[in-house]
Design a protein around this motif. Structure first.
Motif, PDB file in Angstrom:
ATOM      1  N   VAL B 120       0.844  -1.201   0.000  1.00 46.05           N
ATOM      2  CA  VAL B 120       0.000   0.000   0.000  1.00 46.05           C
ATOM      3  C   VAL B 120       0.880   1.253   0.000  1.00 46.05           C
ATOM      4  CG1 VAL B 120      -1.621   1.381   1.363  1.00 46.05           C
ATOM      5  CG2 VAL B 120      -2.027  -1.068   1.050  1.00 46.05           C
ATOM      6  N   VAL B 121       1.908   1.262   0.846  1.00 44.17           N
ATOM      7  CA  VAL B 121       2.790   2.442   0.895  1.00 44.17           C
ATOM      8  C   VAL B 121       3.492   2.649  -0.452  1.00 44.17           C
ATOM      9  CG1 VAL B 121       4.848   3.418   2.002  1.00 44.17           C
ATOM     10  CG2 VAL B 121       3.069   2.368   3.392  1.00 44.17           C
ATOM     11  N   ASN B 122       3.846   1.546  -1.097  1.00 44.79           N
ATOM     12  CA  ASN B 122       4.459   1.590  -2.432  1.00 44.79           C
ATOM     13  C   ASN B 122       3.617   2.326  -3.471  1.00 44.79           C
ATOM     14  OD1 ASN B 122       6.922   0.400  -2.512  1.00 44.79           O
ATOM     15  ND2 ASN B 122       6.318  -1.255  -3.887  1.00 44.79           N
ATOM     16  N   ASN B 123       2.318   2.167  -3.389  1.00 42.54           N
ATOM     17  CA  ASN B 123       1.406   2.727  -4.391  1.00 42.54           C
ATOM     18  C   ASN B 123       0.858   4.102  -4.010  1.00 42.54           C
ATOM     19  OD1 ASN B 123       1.496   0.440  -6.061  1.00 42.54           O
ATOM     20  ND2 ASN B 123      -0.029  -0.608  -4.820  1.00 42.54           N
ATOM     21  N   LEU B 124       1.281   4.609  -2.877  1.00 35.05           N
ATOM     22  CA  LEU B 124       0.704   5.833  -2.323  1.00 35.05           C
ATOM     23  C   LEU B 124       1.262   7.075  -2.994  1.00 35.05           C
ATOM     24  CD1 LEU B 124      -1.243   5.647   0.029  1.00 35.05           C
ATOM     25  CD2 LEU B 124       0.624   6.326   1.536  1.00 35.05           C
ATOM     26  N   ARG B 125       0.420   8.108  -3.099  1.00 38.29           N
ATOM     27  CA  ARG B 125       0.913   9.391  -3.587  1.00 38.29           C
ATOM     28  C   ARG B 125       1.524  10.155  -2.420  1.00 38.29           C
ATOM     29  NH1 ARG B 125      -3.780  11.439  -6.450  1.00 38.29           N
ATOM     30  NH2 ARG B 125      -3.672   9.500  -7.629  1.00 38.29           N
ATOM     31  N   ILE B 126       2.840  10.180  -2.355  1.00 37.46           N
ATOM     32  CA  ILE B 126       3.580  10.802  -1.248  1.00 37.46           C
ATOM     33  C   ILE B 126       3.769  12.285  -1.565  1.00 37.46           C
ATOM     34  CG2 ILE B 126       5.837  10.845  -0.076  1.00 37.46           C
ATOM     35  CD1 ILE B 126       4.240   8.359   0.646  1.00 37.46           C
ATOM     36  N   THR B 127       3.405  13.169  -0.656  1.00 39.88           N
ATOM     37  CA  THR B 127       3.441  14.603  -0.986  1.00 39.88           C
ATOM     38  C   THR B 127       4.160  15.483   0.033  1.00 39.88           C
ATOM     39  OG1 THR B 127       1.328  14.898   0.141  1.00 39.88           O
ATOM     40  CG2 THR B 127       1.234  14.489  -2.226  1.00 39.88           C
ATOM     41  N   ARG B 128       4.417  14.959   1.214  1.00 39.80           N
ATOM     42  CA  ARG B 128       4.944  15.822   2.281  1.00 39.80           C
ATOM     43  C   ARG B 128       6.187  16.605   1.859  1.00 39.80           C
ATOM     44  NH1 ARG B 128       8.809  15.069   6.410  1.00 39.80           N
ATOM     45  NH2 ARG B 128       8.391  16.255   8.316  1.00 39.80           N
ATOM     46  N   HIS B 129       7.132  15.914   1.201  1.00 38.51           N
ATOM     47  CA  HIS B 129       8.376  16.592   0.828  1.00 38.51           C
ATOM     48  C   HIS B 129       8.141  17.692  -0.203  1.00 38.51           C
ATOM     49  CE1 HIS B 129       7.634  13.463  -2.036  1.00 38.51           C
ATOM     50  NE2 HIS B 129       8.672  13.754  -2.787  1.00 38.51           N
ATOM     51  N   VAL B 130       7.159  17.511  -1.062  1.00 38.43           N
ATOM     52  CA  VAL B 130       6.875  18.517  -2.087  1.00 38.43           C
ATOM     53  C   VAL B 130       6.243  19.755  -1.433  1.00 38.43           C
ATOM     54  CG1 VAL B 130       5.739  18.939  -4.291  1.00 38.43           C
ATOM     55  CG2 VAL B 130       6.531  16.636  -3.726  1.00 38.43           C
ATOM     56  N   VAL B 131       5.288  19.511  -0.532  1.00 40.57           N
ATOM     57  CA  VAL B 131       4.646  20.636   0.166  1.00 40.57           C
ATOM     58  C   VAL B 131       5.683  21.419   0.973  1.00 40.57           C
ATOM     59  CG1 VAL B 131       2.907  21.281   1.877  1.00 40.57           C
ATOM     60  CG2 VAL B 131       2.438  19.409   0.276  1.00 40.57           C
ATOM     61  N   ARG B 132       6.594  20.685   1.618  1.00 41.25           N
ATOM     62  CA  ARG B 132       7.610  21.360   2.428  1.00 41.25           C
ATOM     63  C   ARG B 132       8.602  22.128   1.560  1.00 41.25           C
ATOM     64  NH1 ARG B 132       9.308  19.317   7.745  1.00 41.25           N
ATOM     65  NH2 ARG B 132      11.347  18.957   6.835  1.00 41.25           N
ATOM     66  N   GLU B 133       8.865  21.610   0.367  1.00 39.10           N
ATOM     67  CA  GLU B 133       9.834  22.261  -0.520  1.00 39.10           C
ATOM     68  C   GLU B 133       9.254  23.538  -1.150  1.00 39.10           C
ATOM     69  OE1 GLU B 133      12.891  20.774  -1.270  1.00 39.10           O
ATOM     70  OE2 GLU B 133      13.570  22.223  -2.765  1.00 39.10           O
ATOM     71  N   TYR B 134       8.018  23.416  -1.658  1.00 36.17           N
ATOM     72  CA  TYR B 134       7.461  24.524  -2.440  1.00 36.17           C
ATOM     73  C   TYR B 134       6.391  25.316  -1.702  1.00 36.17           C
ATOM     74  CZ  TYR B 134       9.932  22.065  -6.076  1.00 36.17           C
ATOM     75  OH  TYR B 134      10.904  21.451  -6.798  1.00 36.17           O
ATOM     76  N   GLY B 135       5.967  24.818  -0.545  1.00 34.90           N
ATOM     77  CA  GLY B 135       4.946  25.533   0.218  1.00 34.90           C
ATOM     78  C   GLY B 135       3.560  25.216  -0.281  1.00 34.90           C
ATOM     79  N   ARG B 136       2.579  25.374   0.597  1.00 36.40           N
ATOM     80  CA  ARG B 136       1.187  25.079   0.228  1.00 36.40           C
ATOM     81  C   ARG B 136       0.693  26.005  -0.859  1.00 36.40           C
ATOM     82  NH1 ARG B 136       0.381  22.665   5.767  1.00 36.40           N
ATOM     83  NH2 ARG B 136      -0.762  20.787   5.243  1.00 36.40           N
ATOM     84  N   ALA B 137       1.241  27.229  -0.878  1.00 33.13           N
ATOM     85  CA  ALA B 137       0.766  28.241  -1.838  1.00 33.13           C
ATOM     86  C   ALA B 137       0.999  27.793  -3.283  1.00 33.13           C
ATOM     87  CB  ALA B 137       1.474  29.561  -1.577  1.00 33.13           C
ATOM     88  N   ALA B 138       1.994  26.934  -3.475  1.00 37.15           N
ATOM     89  CA  ALA B 138       2.361  26.515  -4.834  1.00 37.15           C
ATOM     90  C   ALA B 138       1.291  25.631  -5.472  1.00 37.15           C
ATOM     91  CB  ALA B 138       3.691  25.781  -4.798  1.00 37.15           C
ATOM     92  N   PHE B 139       0.365  25.121  -4.661  1.00 36.27           N
ATOM     93  CA  PHE B 139      -0.654  24.224  -5.183  1.00 36.27           C
ATOM     94  C   PHE B 139      -1.915  25.009  -5.486  1.00 36.27           C
ATOM     95  CE2 PHE B 139       2.349  21.677  -2.998  1.00 36.27           C
ATOM     96  CZ  PHE B 139       2.372  20.463  -3.650  1.00 36.27           C
ATOM     97  N   ALA B 140      -2.494  24.782  -6.622  1.00 38.83           N
ATOM     98  CA  ALA B 140      -3.697  25.515  -7.021  1.00 38.83           C
ATOM     99  C   ALA B 140      -4.917  24.864  -6.382  1.00 38.83           C
ATOM    100  CB  ALA B 140      -3.815  25.526  -8.541  1.00 38.83           C
ATOM    101  N   LYS B 141      -4.888  24.801  -5.063  1.00 34.72           N
ATOM    102  CA  LYS B 141      -5.938  24.083  -4.339  1.00 34.72           C
ATOM    103  C   LYS B 141      -6.261  24.820  -3.061  1.00 34.72           C
ATOM    104  CE  LYS B 141      -5.702  19.215  -5.262  1.00 34.72           C
ATOM    105  NZ  LYS B 141      -5.314  17.931  -4.667  1.00 34.72           N
ATOM    106  N   GLU B 142      -7.461  24.632  -2.620  1.00 37.20           N
ATOM    107  CA  GLU B 142      -7.884  25.285  -1.392  1.00 37.20           C
ATOM    108  C   GLU B 142      -7.173  24.658  -0.197  1.00 37.20           C
ATOM    109  OE1 GLU B 142     -12.190  25.963   0.305  1.00 37.20           O
ATOM    110  OE2 GLU B 142     -12.144  25.753  -1.897  1.00 37.20           O
TER     111      GLU B 142
END
Lengths: 284, 284, 284, 284
Positions: B120-142
């Motif tokens: 399950v972990v293998n197939n998961l969409r991992i995002t923590r490092h991306v959010v930490r790198e670029y910040g929440r503002a970088a995502f076009a999402k609420e």
């Protein structure tokens, strides 16, 4: 009415269904015990159709090594078992002459207790391509065997019978002998992962953890087939039947299930290494 | 004298030990059937210490999805189960707010029926490092959730308790919630690979195919723990006890063995994908 | 004196060695651009021995899909590429009639950029055994194709030529057509993992990441061979030659090395899924 | 303007950037050659901040074993290297006293040349849980070390920094020392898979095949960190720069690529076994 069939791939266990003093015509048994190594070797020779019928196994020689410590992580002990096994293999393979040997790792590499065969091929010293490239003369040896290996996969992965694949490969590459490694089903859970059976009678339908629907034998492949098997599972149905002696207690669903120890991953890793080492020694 | 303990990780099965008309104080049960999708959802709420004692499970909510076709290779059906599961997960995870979620894939990736969590972990969409790198503002999402994942391995591989690893990682990375995925042992072989249990009560000793000796709960890790489990094995002992109703028939060796279907590799691949998709939907 | 040979498995790249306005006799080129999907399709038809000599590739049709976003993790885009690819495959496979197709996953499953072929076979919908067991009539379909698959391994693992294995299996199972999947070496690193080539000219010596010493073609296997390839590596020698234009700068050791992107594991997982889906669609 | 940075993780190679007769203050070098085993050992001691700056490496001891035959499949030779390596490890680990050692297998188990660390942990004799269960008294030995192991995965798989995981686990389990195994990038392709570096200076940003963005050192983890590294790749950029001596020839795309030998799977299998054996010997 069909009787519930206790399934075992071990000739030794097939013999145990009879009282010890019953004499089975056409079946010769010999026991040998190596006290130093604590390895018991039982040789069952099924010599006639009569014996084959009584035993429910084809004519042939079945050599069983029982090594109680085989499921322990003792490297030195495993090496001793490899050496003992290599002696018997040399005889069956006829390594007195130069041999070309195709090793077939039966089973499903994605199901732990069925991955024994694929793992053995993984650890094998493959030499056929080197001998063919540089010639036998290039080796500073009197005799040089050629070893090739294949992991055919199981029918659900390939859509083909194992026999179709092995026969095709054998026809193209013309080995002198095939060695087929398979994970077996045992009758008794106390033999799991502690017993190695080698036989010159090939591999037969319903053997193994997976299902081979066609035999791998000299008749079907065109080449003598030596089988090496280790019981790594017990059928779930067998365990229930053993406990109840009641074939009605064996629910239909159980037939598609097997029982296996929880540390099966470590066990398969060690056993496959022990068997590939035996082959490496026998064919070096 | 110690009684033979039937082991089940499913709250629903714990309930079944009692007659249906017995009222258990502190235990509320609710059933829901989605006819279109053929998914039955049973919610067991253990609300008091009294209920916990009767059920042999800690206080908490246990939601069980039974989906008979879950072991079939029908992709569209699996997607529907993922969507249903995602709805329940959203509620337990509180995805109304932005959440940081640590997904823990329990079990041994080298033993097929125990590899559910790691897969399950293998197939998961991992995002923590991306959010930490670029910040929440970088995502076009609420709202943007942070997903991290770890496969701690089992004690024989690491020499450490799972709890030691998970607690250490949680203290360093401070997730809002932990989701722990585990392969479970079922009471009945007919539930194998057809049932998914989610619970806010964490993971408990003796659960799962492997052995966790310490609970993973809010108390032990410092963070709420949502458990997702699928029964992929039945204890060999349970199968024999069921057939005999005689605890003496259960030989000691059986306790270290489990029963699993022969097509377990395909099944684990599909189930792990269905669960990781549910998490991907719930946390997208 | 032997010239340093720039190695490419892409017909499109072979064409690029010539000035655009040079007309190559016996070589027809056609370009097509699907703007919506951003997929460029180049069809190179080598129609005569003359063209074959100029291009350094055998007579046949080579269709190259360039999809710049193919190395991105965009599931919807990958599905669109699968659908486009399936259209071309249907034509080459002749799926207007019922076909028996043997899919061969070339390469070494233990070397990440070479595992493309084995991974594709892993994800394939295998049906041959089911059709043979229950008959075509059992399917509620007008037409039912039979799909089988094999992962032959590489010579160092098997001691056998890939051709020996494939020819043997083909002779036993008599498919109408073979589809061989292989990881390729590209000329330019900008094409890595973004390009899929399909061809009816088979697989040829020196192609791929590994080394096949014998062609897999209709002539050698007895069955038409459709090749599907994705460049996943560039030869280390090529990269140095490109930078220096000096064949003396290419040190001998470099010839046994390849260059590959660091996220190759994720890339191979996605690409193999995209290709197996294309085959599943074409053969459903 | 930023200069093109030749990347090397080997202190020995960092030294080679200077003329041999340049004396670097704060850097002591010692060479030792074991003729019988054909193992050259270079010890670089960086003793001052001055030396650290000149070398571009932190203060510490860097021991490099060069064993030309290390990439050959000679088991006896590998055992000799294990024994030599074990001697140096004993000293750095301080095995004169009982030690609790956490072995960290850095890298991505799904990318062949980066799987060295995970493979080493796989082959390790893990004992911590046994010592904790039965006590040191249970062992018929004067001294008993506790070995634990973890494979943290890479950031794309976990969403976490390796440091976050290792620090968390170390805080929970309180080892005396951490041993971190990592696949390195070499400067020269002739050192690939033939060189083992051990160091008491920990693991540093930009080291390894993957990218660790934070150091693993005594300062960051709270525990001394011994690093064991083997160069298994060369940066693609380095190979091109070497051939051209022109930093403009190094195209941007090359920075995300690496160069690795084609038989890397066999090589990683052997090397990881050699290193885990060295640790097993040192800690037995």
């Amino acid at each position: 009415m069909e009787q519930f069939q206790i399934r075992t791939d071990l000739a030794m266990e097939a013999r145990e269904r009879f009282e010890e003093d019953v004499e089975l015509r056409g079946v010769a048994i010999e026991e040998d015990y190596d006290e130093k190594r604590d390895i018991r070797v039982t040789t069952v020779r099924i010599e006639s159709e009569n014996g084959a019928k009584a035993m429910g196994k084809p004519i042939g020689t079945y050599i069983t090594l029982e090594a109680p410590k085989l499921s322990d992580p003792d490297e030195d002990y495993h090496r001793e078992v490899s050496e003992t096994l290599a002696e018997y293999l040399k005889e069956l393979l006829g390594t007195g002459q130069e041999r070309s040997v195709l090793v077939v790792g039966l089973g499903n590499r994605d199901v732990t207790p069925d991955a024994l065969g694929p793992e053995v091929v993984n650890n094998l010293r493959i030499t056929r391509h080197v001998v063919r490239e540089y010639g036998r003369a290039a080796f500073a040896k009197e005799k040089i065997h050629m070893v090739s290996g294949i992991v055919p996969g199981v029918m659900a992965q390939t859509g083909m019978e194992t026999l179709e694949i092995v026969r095709g490969v054998a026809e193209e590459t013309r080995p002198d002998v095939i060695v087929a490694i398979d994970a077996l089903a045992a009758r008794s859970s106390k033999r799991l992962n502690r017993t190695i059976q080698i036989s010159d009678a090939g591999i037969h339908p319903g053997s193994g953890v997976g299902n081979h629907r066609h035999s791998l034998t000299k008749e079907t492949t065109g080449v003598p087939v030596i089988a090496i098997g280790v019981p790594t599972v017990v059928d779930a149905a067998t365990i229930v039947y053993d406990a109840t002696r009641d074939r009605n207690a064996v629910l239909p669903g159980l037939n598609s299930m097997f029982v296996t120890p929880k540390d099966i991953d470590e066990t398969i890793k060690r056993l496959s290494f022990t068997i590939s080492e035996a082959l490496n020694i026998a064919l070096s």
